[in-house]
Design a protein around this motif. Structure first.
Motif, PDB file in Angstrom:
ATOM      1  N   THR A 100       0.755  -1.257   0.027  1.00 37.15           N
ATOM      2  CA  THR A 100       0.114  -0.121  -0.042  1.00 37.15           C
ATOM      3  C   THR A 100       0.880   1.146   0.116  1.00 37.15           C
ATOM      4  N   ARG A 111       6.253  12.418   4.624  1.00 35.34           N
ATOM      5  CA  ARG A 111       4.809  12.811   4.941  1.00 35.34           C
ATOM      6  C   ARG A 111       3.904  12.345   5.627  1.00 35.34           C
ATOM      7  N   MET A 129      -9.380  12.219   6.231  1.00 34.87           N
ATOM      8  CA  MET A 129      -8.895  10.652   6.245  1.00 34.87           C
ATOM      9  C   MET A 129      -9.609  10.112   4.781  1.00 34.87           C
ATOM     10  N   ALA A 150      -7.323  11.300   1.862  1.00 29.51           N
ATOM     11  CA  ALA A 150      -5.910  10.566   1.904  1.00 29.51           C
ATOM     12  C   ALA A 150      -5.900   8.956   1.611  1.00 29.51           C
ATOM     13  N   HIS A 151      -6.974   8.473   2.006  1.00 24.60           N
ATOM     14  CA  HIS A 151      -7.051   6.922   1.709  1.00 24.60           C
ATOM     15  C   HIS A 151      -7.945   6.450   0.514  1.00 24.60           C
ATOM     16  N   LEU A 178      -6.426   4.190  -2.173  1.00 22.58           N
ATOM     17  CA  LEU A 178      -5.665   3.015  -1.775  1.00 22.58           C
ATOM     18  C   LEU A 178      -6.694   1.454  -1.848  1.00 22.58           C
ATOM     19  N   ASP A 201      -7.025  -4.661   6.291  1.00 15.72           N
ATOM     20  CA  ASP A 201      -5.912  -3.902   6.176  1.00 15.72           C
ATOM     21  C   ASP A 201      -5.768  -2.839   7.321  1.00 15.72           C
ATOM     22  N   PHE A 202      -6.892  -2.209   7.757  1.00 21.67           N
ATOM     23  CA  PHE A 202      -7.182  -1.430   8.870  1.00 21.67           C
ATOM     24  C   PHE A 202      -6.705  -2.090  10.325  1.00 21.67           C
ATOM     25  N   MET A 212     -12.540   6.563  12.364  1.00 23.76           N
ATOM     26  CA  MET A 212     -11.957   6.950  11.132  1.00 23.76           C
ATOM     27  C   MET A 212     -12.101   5.922  10.154  1.00 23.76           C
ATOM     28  N   ILE A 269     -11.804   5.502   5.995  1.00 22.15           N
ATOM     29  CA  ILE A 269     -10.463   4.948   5.395  1.00 22.15           C
ATOM     30  C   ILE A 269     -10.761   3.500   4.499  1.00 22.15           C
TER      31      ILE A 269
HETATM   32  C1  HEM Z   1      -6.734   5.234  12.054  1.00 23.51           C
HETATM   33  C2  HEM Z   1      -5.867   4.977  11.062  1.00 23.51           C
HETATM   34  C3  HEM Z   1      -5.226   5.650  10.267  1.00 23.51           C
HETATM   35  C4  HEM Z   1      -4.930   7.186  10.252  1.00 23.51           C
HETATM   36  C5  HEM Z   1      -5.099   7.852  11.675  1.00 23.51           C
HETATM   37  C6  HEM Z   1      -4.114   7.464   9.215  1.00 23.51           C
HETATM   38  C7  HEM Z   1      -3.528   8.546   8.971  1.00 23.51           C
HETATM   39  C8  HEM Z   1      -2.846   9.137   8.016  1.00 23.51           C
HETATM   40  C9  HEM Z   1      -2.468  10.369   7.675  1.00 23.51           C
HETATM   41  C10 HEM Z   1      -2.585  11.578   8.545  1.00 23.51           C
HETATM   42  C11 HEM Z   1      -2.030  10.507   6.443  1.00 23.51           C
HETATM   43  C12 HEM Z   1      -1.356  11.791   5.818  1.00 23.51           C
HETATM   44  C13 HEM Z   1      -2.483  12.526   5.093  1.00 23.51           C
HETATM   45  C14 HEM Z   1      -2.025  13.742   4.220  1.00 23.51           C
HETATM   46  O1  HEM Z   1      -1.191  13.414   3.297  1.00 23.51           O
HETATM   47  O2  HEM Z   1      -2.164  14.952   4.387  1.00 23.51           O
HETATM   48  C15 HEM Z   1      -2.163   9.218   5.960  1.00 23.51           C
HETATM   49  C16 HEM Z   1      -1.747   8.761   4.528  1.00 23.51           C
HETATM   50  C17 HEM Z   1      -1.653   7.525   4.126  1.00 23.51           C
HETATM   51  N1  HEM Z   1      -2.109   6.325   4.809  1.00 23.51           N
HETATM   52 FE1  HEM Z   1      -2.942   6.353   6.621  1.00 23.51          FE
HETATM   53  N2  HEM Z   1      -4.054   6.285   8.412  1.00 23.51           N
HETATM   54  C18 HEM Z   1      -4.736   5.376   8.917  1.00 23.51           C
HETATM   55  C19 HEM Z   1      -4.837   4.161   8.407  1.00 23.51           C
HETATM   56  C20 HEM Z   1      -4.003   3.570   7.214  1.00 23.51           C
HETATM   57  C21 HEM Z   1      -4.284   2.223   6.802  1.00 23.51           C
HETATM   58  C22 HEM Z   1      -5.084   1.092   7.478  1.00 23.51           C
HETATM   59  C23 HEM Z   1      -3.206   2.180   5.631  1.00 23.51           C
HETATM   60  C24 HEM Z   1      -2.830   0.924   4.797  1.00 23.51           C
HETATM   61  C25 HEM Z   1      -3.018  -0.287   5.377  1.00 23.51           C
HETATM   62  C26 HEM Z   1      -2.696   3.562   5.341  1.00 23.51           C
HETATM   63  C27 HEM Z   1      -1.905   4.102   4.505  1.00 23.51           C
HETATM   64  C28 HEM Z   1      -1.867   5.327   4.179  1.00 23.51           C
HETATM   65  C29 HEM Z   1      -0.977   5.820   2.853  1.00 23.51           C
HETATM   66  C30 HEM Z   1      -0.266   4.616   1.982  1.00 23.51           C
HETATM   67  C31 HEM Z   1      -0.901   7.232   2.956  1.00 23.51           C
HETATM   68  C32 HEM Z   1      -0.487   8.015   1.819  1.00 23.51           C
HETATM   69  C33 HEM Z   1      -1.266   8.140   0.718  1.00 23.51           C
HETATM   70  C34 HEM Z   1      -0.908   9.037  -0.306  1.00 23.51           C
HETATM   71  O3  HEM Z   1       0.479   8.956  -0.692  1.00 23.51           O
HETATM   72  O4  HEM Z   1      -1.467   9.827  -0.885  1.00 23.51           O
HETATM   73  N3  HEM Z   1      -3.328   4.322   6.434  1.00 23.51           N
HETATM   74  N4  HEM Z   1      -2.582   8.357   6.775  1.00 23.51           N
END
Ligand code: HEM
Length: 140
Positions: free
Chosen positions: A56, A64, A88, A91-92, A95, A101-102, A133, A137
């Motif tokens: 992912t 970042r 959220m 951002a997701h 994906l 995954d979560f 969230m 997500i």
């Molecule tokens: C409560 C759970 C989660 C929180 C609080 C969270 C939080 C965040 C935040 C703050 C960002 C950055 C947003 C930005 O660029 O402005 C982000 C991006 C990202 N998250 Fe999460 N996330 C969560 C769950 C997950 C899960 C389950 C996955 C994958 C298994 C994941 C994968 C990613 C990826 C790959 C990005 C980058 C996306 C991009 O490049 O545009 N996240 N997440």
């Protein structure tokens, strides 16, 4: 390394901004900004090695994510920082994440908090704030 510079920026903004919530007890129990930055970064380091979810992250800026995740956790736990990243949902959105995954990411975050000496009952308070969230997500 860019994320280290970003983390210092976060430290600076934490120090200069007003608290998001009156009650900062969770923020303090998590160890404050230093520890939140530490376990947010370690969470990403663990997740990118986790066979269940590592693919992912292939096209994303890990720096970042580390910076924005730390800012978000600072803010929702009542610390003196405003989260300025994407929603959220946005951002997701691309994906295609599933509940499995979560759940894998939550386990990785728990491991990172364990390593940063966050007590389990404090971990659970943070996870309770992150749980809503999931509906934004998980899209599959
Ligand atoms: C409560 C759970 C989660 C929180 C609080 C969270 C939080 C965040 C935040 C703050 C960002 C950055 C947003 C930005 O660029 O402005 C982000 C991006 C990202 N998250 Fe999460 N996330 C969560 C769950 C997950 C899960 C389950 C996955 C994958 C298994 C994941 C994968 C990613 C990826 C790959 C990005 C980058 C996306 C991009 O490049 O545009 N996240 N997440």
């Amino acid at each position: 390394m860019r994320w280290i510079a970003a983390s210092f920026l976060l430290l600076a903004s934490c120090a200069s901004m007003r608290p998001a919530l009156a009650d900062d007890s969770l923020y303090r129990a998590l160890g404050g900004k230093q520890n939140i930055i530490r376990f947010s970064a370690e969470f990403v380091d663990i997740a990118v090695k986790d066979d269940r979810i590592k693919s992912t992250f292939a096209n994303s800026s890990l720096g970042r994510i580390k910076h924005m995740l730390a800012a978000q956790i600072c803010a929702i736990s009542g610390g003196p920082v405003v989260y300025k990243g994407h929603s959220m949902r946005l951002a997701h959105a691309k994906l295609g994440l599933r509940n499995a995954d979560f759940n894998a990411a939550v386990e990785d975050l728990q491991a990172a908090m364990d390593h940063a000496d966050v007590p389990v009952h404090t971990q659970n308070k943070l996870l309770a704030l992150l749980a809503p969230m999931q509906r934004d997500i998980v899209t599959k």
